[in-house]
Design an enzyme around this catalytic site. Sequence first.
Site, short mmCIF file in Angstrom:
data_model
loop_
_atom_site.label_atom_id
_atom_site.label_comp_id
_atom_site.label_asym_id
_atom_site.label_seq_id
_atom_site.Cartn_x
_atom_site.Cartn_y
_atom_site.Cartn_z
N LYS A 225 -6.73 15.81 -5.90
CA LYS A 225 -5.90 15.94 -7.09
C LYS A 225 -5.33 17.36 -7.23
O LYS A 225 -4.22 17.55 -7.71
CB LYS A 225 -6.70 15.56 -8.33
CG LYS A 225 -6.98 14.06 -8.43
CD LYS A 225 -5.68 13.26 -8.57
CE LYS A 225 -5.92 11.80 -8.85
NZ LYS A 225 -4.68 11.03 -9.05
N ASP B 291 0.86 -1.17 0.00
CA ASP B 291 0.00 0.00 0.00
C ASP B 291 0.90 1.23 0.00
O ASP B 291 1.87 1.31 0.75
CB ASP B 291 -0.88 -0.01 1.26
CG ASP B 291 -2.01 0.99 1.21
OD1 ASP B 291 -1.75 2.17 0.85
OD2 ASP B 291 -3.15 0.62 1.51
N TYR C 108 -12.31 13.79 -4.69
CA TYR C 108 -11.35 13.48 -5.76
C TYR C 108 -10.70 14.75 -6.29
O TYR C 108 -9.47 14.84 -6.40
CB TYR C 108 -12.08 12.75 -6.89
CG TYR C 108 -11.18 12.30 -8.00
CD1 TYR C 108 -10.30 11.24 -7.82
CD2 TYR C 108 -11.20 12.94 -9.23
CE1 TYR C 108 -9.46 10.82 -8.85
CE2 TYR C 108 -10.36 12.53 -10.26
CZ TYR C 108 -9.51 11.47 -10.07
OH TYR C 108 -8.67 11.06 -11.08
#
Length: 267
Positions: free
Chosen positions: A166, A72, A162
């Site tokens: 980003k 991970d 999201y």
Amino acid sequence: MPDVDPAPRATYPGVCLVTGAASGIGAATARRLAADGATAMVLVDRNGEALHALGDELEQAHGIALYLCHQDILSEEGWDGVEHGVTHHWGGLDSVVINAGVSDAGTIAELSLEAWRAVVSVNLDGTFLTLRTAMRLLRDGGAAVVVSSASAMKAEPGTAAYGASKAAGLQLARVAAKEGAARGIRVNAILPGGVETPIWQGVPAFDALVTETGSEQAAFDRMAGFATPLGHYAKPDEIAGQIAFLLSPAAHSMTGSALVVDGGYML
């Protein structure tokens, strides 16, 4: 006085690290860099089975030295191991692609804190941990690319977690570009719009569209027809080629840049 060998400088593509390497943009980029003559590849992904399948493919096709990291990207211990292993085997990195990420949807009013943190932790904390290791390992003159998203710059309902993660990753890339400039290290970001990758699988709206249209390709074409002036989404190989450009000497004067590849989505 005896001559002193200068510190080794990066060569393209050299020793490469790619996260999210087992599928989509990551796998396409690993294949592209291997084809471009990478001397070794450090491939990182949580999907161990797909990761090893890609490793076998690259080894057979290119005879390339591989370091497969089934981990991970949020594991500090895992990154400590990567740093130790890369230093021991190759002394450093020449090219880095920070690609691993996740997506989710939900309006701000409806999004749970748990869902928010699940996206932000991978897309921002994971990018930070990867980039921290990269900046420690990149040789002078090396290059890194952070895979951001057009959602970092264009707001759409339901993309709070999201898009915010980003956008933060894009700023992180810019800071890294300033910090690495003294050593000739370049850090750029690429901002894809829609890309035909497995990340869409399991998204209810996409699955429904696949059922309606009869195939994934038809579903992609339908969505792109509404969302982009060019009427198509990018293929992973296309994004991989643009990442390779940003890493290469052809982009020698580019750092802190945000390369938008969205079919005109932001127009």
